[in-house]
Design an enzyme around this catalytic site. Structure first.
Site, mmCIF file in Angstrom:
data_model
loop_
_atom_site.group_PDB
_atom_site.id
_atom_site.type_symbol
_atom_site.label_atom_id
_atom_site.label_comp_id
_atom_site.label_asym_id
_atom_site.label_seq_id
_atom_site.Cartn_x
_atom_site.Cartn_y
_atom_site.Cartn_z
ATOM 1 N N TYR A 153 -13.341 -7.584 21.493
ATOM 2 C CA TYR A 153 -14.543 -8.176 22.095
ATOM 3 C C TYR A 153 -14.159 -9.215 23.147
ATOM 4 O O TYR A 153 -14.725 -9.249 24.248
ATOM 5 C CB TYR A 153 -15.375 -8.804 20.990
ATOM 6 C CG TYR A 153 -16.740 -9.301 21.403
ATOM 7 C CD1 TYR A 153 -17.795 -8.415 21.611
ATOM 8 C CD2 TYR A 153 -16.991 -10.663 21.546
ATOM 9 C CE1 TYR A 153 -19.055 -8.879 21.970
ATOM 10 C CE2 TYR A 153 -18.242 -11.129 21.905
ATOM 11 C CZ TYR A 153 -19.263 -10.241 22.112
ATOM 12 O OH TYR A 153 -20.520 -10.711 22.465
ATOM 13 N N LYS A 157 -15.083 -8.977 27.145
ATOM 14 C CA LYS A 157 -15.918 -9.995 27.784
ATOM 15 C C LYS A 157 -15.148 -10.741 28.875
ATOM 16 O O LYS A 157 -15.720 -11.120 29.905
ATOM 17 C CB LYS A 157 -16.448 -10.965 26.735
ATOM 18 C CG LYS A 157 -17.473 -10.349 25.786
ATOM 19 C CD LYS A 157 -18.715 -9.871 26.523
ATOM 20 C CE LYS A 157 -19.825 -9.464 25.568
ATOM 21 N NZ LYS A 157 -21.054 -9.041 26.292
#
Length: 242
Positions: A153, A157
Site C-alpha cells: 500500500y 501510494k
C-alpha cells in the site's frame, strides 16, 4: 450547464463524502464503484436531491480495457470532464515476508495502475476543451512515511504521488492542476480490523482520527476557483502526523 467531475470509489467513506461535498458546491457528478452499486445509487439519490445531475458507473479501475471503453463512452455522452478525483483504492495488509504475490498485485493494480487506466482516456479531452480543469489524487500518509504491514500500500501510494507530480508538469500550461490529498488516520470502514490504531493515535499530535468530511473539504478546495495557482502539491490531512 454545470461542470462535471468524476469521483472514483464514491459509494462510501471518503469517496462518498467527496461526492456530496462537490455536489453541494454546484458540480454535476459521475460516481464510480467497483461493487456496492446499491450504495452508489443511494449516494446518487442524495445528489439529485441537491438539484445536481449524476450518473453511476460500475467498473474495475484495475482493468485498462474496460476503463477506456466506459470512460470514452462517458465523454461522448457528457463531454470532457472538468475534474477527476482518483479515490478508488484498497489495502491488503500483512508483513512483507508473508505477503502473497496476489496481495501485492491487487493493491498495485488498483491503487497505482488505476491512475493510468482512469486518467489516460480523459486527459486529451480535458486539454481539448481549453477551459482548464482539476485532478486530485487521494494518496495516504502511508505513501509519505511508510507503515508497518503496508509495504504494498505504501509503495502504491508513494508511486501515485510521483505520477501526479509528473503529470502536473505536463498539464500546467493547459491550466489543468494536478494535486494530491494525503489523509492520515481517518474514521472510515477501511479501519475495520486494523490492529495498530491505538499506536497510530498516540503518534498523532491532534490525538484523534480525522473524518471523511475533513478530507472532502480539502478536495473541494483544490477543485475550486481559489486553487487555480496550486498544482503539483500534496495536501496532508493527518492531524500533524508528518
Amino acid at each position: 450547464m454545470a461542470e462535471r467531475i468524476l469521483v472514483t470509489g464514491s459509494s462510501r467513506g471518503i469517496g462518498r463524502a467527496i461526492a456530496l461535498r462537490l455536489a453541494a458546491a454546484g458540480f454535476d457528478l459521475s460516481l464510480h464503484c467497483r461493487h456496492r452499486s446499491d450504495e452508489a445509487a443511494a449516494v446518487a439519490e442524495t445528489i439529485r436531491a441537491l438539484g445536481r445531475e449524476v450518473d453511476v458507473l460500475q467498473f474495475d479501475v484495475g482493468d485498462r480495457v474496460v476503463c477506456r471503453e466506459v470512460l470514452t463512452a462517458e465523454v461522448a455522452r457528457h463531454g470532457a470532464y472538468y475534474g477527476v478525483v482518483c479515490n478508488a483504492g484498497l489495502s491488503r495488509d500483512g508483513t512483507f515476508a508473508g505477503m502473497s504475490g496476489d496481495d501485492w498485485d491487487l493493491v498495485m493494480r488498483t491503487n497505482l495502475d488505476g491512475f493510468h487506466h482512469v486518467l489516460q482516456p480523459l486527459i486529451l479531452p480535458m486539454v481539448q476543451r481549453r477551459r482548464g480543469g482539476r485532478i486530485v489524487c487521494i494518496t495516504s500518509v502511508s505513501g509519505q512515511i511508510g507503515q508497518r504491514g503496508q509495504v504494498n500500500y505504501s509503495a502504491a501510494k508513494a508511486g501515485l504521488v510521483g505520477a501526479a507530480k509528473a503529470l502536473a508538469l505536463e498539464l500546467a500550461s493547459r491550466h489543468i492542476t494536478v494535486n494530491c490529498v494525503a489523509p492520515g488516520l481517518i474514521d472510515t470502514e477501511m479501519l475495520e480490523g486494523h490492529g495498530a490504531i491505538e499506536e497510530i493515535l498516540a503518534a498523532i499530535p491532534a490525538r484523534r482520527m480525522g473524518t471523511a468530511d475533513e478530507v472532502a473539504a480539502a478536495v473541494a478546495f483544490l477543485m475550486g476557483p481559489d486553487a487555480a495557482y496550486i498544482t503539483r502539491q500534496v495536501l496532508a490531512v493527518n492531524g500533524g502526523l508528518c
